[in-house]
Design an enzyme around this catalytic site. Sequence first.
Site, PDB file in Angstrom:
ATOM      1  N   CYS A   1      53.549  40.991  37.076  1.00 48.42           N
ATOM      2  CA  CYS A   1      53.824  39.910  36.126  1.00 48.42           C
ATOM      3  C   CYS A   1      55.252  39.401  36.259  1.00 48.42           C
ATOM      4  O   CYS A   1      55.543  38.244  35.976  1.00 48.42           O
ATOM      5  CB  CYS A   1      53.583  40.378  34.700  1.00 48.42           C
ATOM      6  SG  CYS A   1      51.846  40.735  34.405  1.00 48.42           S
TER       7      CYS A   1
ATOM      8  N   CYS B   1      55.425  36.408  38.490  1.00 48.59           N
ATOM      9  CA  CYS B   1      54.331  35.451  38.376  1.00 48.59           C
ATOM     10  C   CYS B   1      54.829  34.118  37.817  1.00 48.59           C
ATOM     11  O   CYS B   1      55.462  34.083  36.758  1.00 48.59           O
ATOM     12  CB  CYS B   1      53.237  36.012  37.474  1.00 48.59           C
ATOM     13  SG  CYS B   1      51.878  34.856  37.240  1.00 48.59           S
TER      14      CYS B   1
ATOM     15  N   CYS C   1      48.520  38.388  40.867  1.00 51.86           N
ATOM     16  CA  CYS C   1      47.676  38.710  39.726  1.00 51.86           C
ATOM     17  C   CYS C   1      46.503  39.571  40.213  1.00 51.86           C
ATOM     18  O   CYS C   1      45.350  39.189  40.099  1.00 51.86           O
ATOM     19  CB  CYS C   1      47.186  37.408  39.093  1.00 51.86           C
ATOM     20  SG  CYS C   1      46.571  37.613  37.418  1.00 51.86           S
TER      21      CYS C   1
ATOM     22  N   CYS D   1      50.835  32.683  30.123  1.00 50.84           N
ATOM     23  CA  CYS D   1      49.779  33.703  30.216  1.00 50.84           C
ATOM     24  C   CYS D   1      49.525  34.382  28.862  1.00 50.84           C
ATOM     25  O   CYS D   1      50.386  35.071  28.312  1.00 50.84           O
ATOM     26  CB  CYS D   1      50.163  34.743  31.260  1.00 50.84           C
ATOM     27  SG  CYS D   1      48.878  35.942  31.561  1.00 50.84           S
TER      28      CYS D   1
ATOM     29  N   GLU E   1      36.113  30.374  55.236  1.00 56.63           N
ATOM     30  CA  GLU E   1      35.633  30.636  53.882  1.00 56.63           C
ATOM     31  C   GLU E   1      34.388  31.523  53.891  1.00 56.63           C
ATOM     32  O   GLU E   1      34.235  32.404  53.062  1.00 56.63           O
ATOM     33  CB  GLU E   1      35.327  29.319  53.149  1.00 56.63           C
ATOM     34  CG  GLU E   1      36.565  28.539  52.748  1.00 56.63           C
ATOM     35  CD  GLU E   1      37.493  29.322  51.821  1.00 56.63           C
ATOM     36  OE1 GLU E   1      37.043  30.273  51.165  1.00 56.63           O
ATOM     37  OE2 GLU E   1      38.695  28.979  51.789  1.00 56.63           O
TER      38      GLU E   1
END
Lengths: 260, 478
Positions: free
Chosen positions: B226, B229, B219, B235, B63
Amino acid sequence: MFEARLVQGNLLKKVLDAIKDLLNEASWDCADSGIQLQAMDNSHVSLVSVNLRAEGFDKYRCDRNIIMGMDLTSMSKILKCAANDDIITMKAQDNPDNVTFMFESPSQEKVSDYEMKLMNLDQEHLGIPETDYACVIKMPSGEFARICRDLSQFGESIVIACTKEGVRFSAAGDIGTANIKLAQTSSVDKEDDAVIIDMQEPVTLTFACRYLNMFTKATPLSPQVSLSMSPEVPLVVEYAIGEIGQIQYFLAPKIDDQDN
Amino acid sequence: MVKPTSSPPIIGKLHTFSTHEVKQVRERLVGWYDDNKRQLPWRTIAITEPDRNIRAYAVWVSEIMLQQTQVNTVKSYFEKWMCKWPTVSDLAKATLEEVNQMWAGLGYYSRARRLHEGAIKIVQELDGEFPDDRDSLMKQLPGVGRYSGSAVASIALGHCVGVVDGNVNRVLARVKGVGADISNQSTSEHFWTLANQLVDPDRPGDFNQAMMELGATVCTPKTPNCESCPLRPHCVAFHRNSAQKRSSIATHFKQSDKKVSQESTSIPDLECLPTCDFCLRKEDWDESLGVLNYPRKAQKTKSREEVCAVVIMKCENGKMLLVQRPKAGLLANLWEFPSIPLVAGDETSRKEEERVVREVLKEKYGLTSTQTDSITYSADVVHIFSHIHQTYRVYQVSLADSQGLTWPDRYQGGQWMEKTEFLASATSTAMKKVLKAADPSEQNNKGKRKKAESRDSPLETKKQKTISQFFSAVSKKR
């Protein structure tokens, strides 16, 4: 207040065609004496300098010096909206955020105006030294465009060699070599077709085809082009812009790096 | 739409999730993740490793590396890192110099230092055990904020906490049609609330990674896909965009195939409160952008311009002087060639600039006048840090020996290095570029390669000059 009116509006259209492939954006410096533009391409190998004299315009007014940074792609899009015989007027305030392009048809029956946002460009301005070039070649601009196009099939570079016999353009690459020799024209029937060489000393320089080809986008501006060369300095390719000014392209040569 | 911080923003219900929606989003997203996730080394460790400390360590390292850095770059660094220091105690035993060296090229070097400090702290103060929840992770480990803390807690330790990073910001802004400036405190708070509400208590780690993965692969900022997705039915951005398309010119003509949008039946209500602070106002909606209208971009701050001269001092034996940067600040602790800050934007001529460089070399580095007279300019190198546009003017000087040389106090130390040593030590990418620009052997190599490519064209060995080598800048006369 700045206002410049050009009855031969298509000259401005052609100027944009001549620079928009090389430059993404540039500043137009407007002063009492006229309009100038100077900018390097992204890779800083070439420099474009456009000069439009105030007297060349049909009406010219510039109360204060202004710099108008423009996105040349956008400007070109707008100028595409003007017909070839349109009268073009550029207008801006003294501290402009916008520039207005007005197009009038010759009959005055159609008038359109386009407003474009200006940009704040921080561009380096280069001083171009006065140079007495060792060779100045004047030739038909179409011929020069043709030579550059033909030779760029052979390699990335073109060698221009100017001697008292004439000027030789050559290229070499994987498919072979190419040489084109032009001699000074002996009898000048038509001035536009003449090849005139003014040489103090012979010069041979190498240049990247890519840029030369982009310079030749200015061909519609003028029937003649002039190439000025001196050893180890940039080539100057110059086209007249009608009666009102000229566009100059400077191109840095390719040089053998001995000292490095 | 900047509100004083005292009054909380009005948030319409368009920008929140209903209980039913939460359930659907979880199912769709986790299902999508199972089918589409990328195999990444730290994910494997997080799933397969039985030891919680190693899991937490691996996720923590990944991370921190992933902050501001792309996954593909991180992969190889991560693997090298875990090879060298497989556990937190191995890292604690390393020196900061080694850590920086390993980090070289990743940028934001303070991240490496904090990882190292954190590892030492875990070993010395916490008996080698990672803290158990997000808040203590944030409190105990330097450089671990809300994001990294939540990520480690959920991915490695299975705690049910949401995560918000740049990807999640974008996904949520689009799904919930949040048009408020995402750099506002209240907007980011709202995203954290949404993320905490959404996170799947059964698989918190997978859910959070799914959100981020969706933002990274589907995204995306510029080219969202899209069509594939899983969250499309929810959305707001997508529906607002298709609503706009439906009102376009095409609706005035008959469509040849009668594919009337079937989703029109399930369109979420695009209406919100008239006073809502989180809606994108009609006048801000740019039709050509479509879903890219979200998230709304914050005003970009212009990166600052800096110029400095970099002097490569080379001894006759080929060694070069390198100095170590201060312990704090940009590129802390890294080795660089002696650098002399110049005034940015100042249009002093090159001669003037050289004079300044000579002066500084004499005063601070103890060079003699004869030595400084031989400095030569080789090239400009531009390096772009996230907030600084840095130009290095590279100068070179050859010295007979290194006697009597010193360096300014701000540097921690100096060392003479061979080129190979330099390349192996903790130096920034910028300095490697500098050396490359100045090194004639590099350029010769380039020439040789070119020659080999086009054997029969002697023309192509010539080097393209630039215009600035012939014409110099002048100040504008106005």
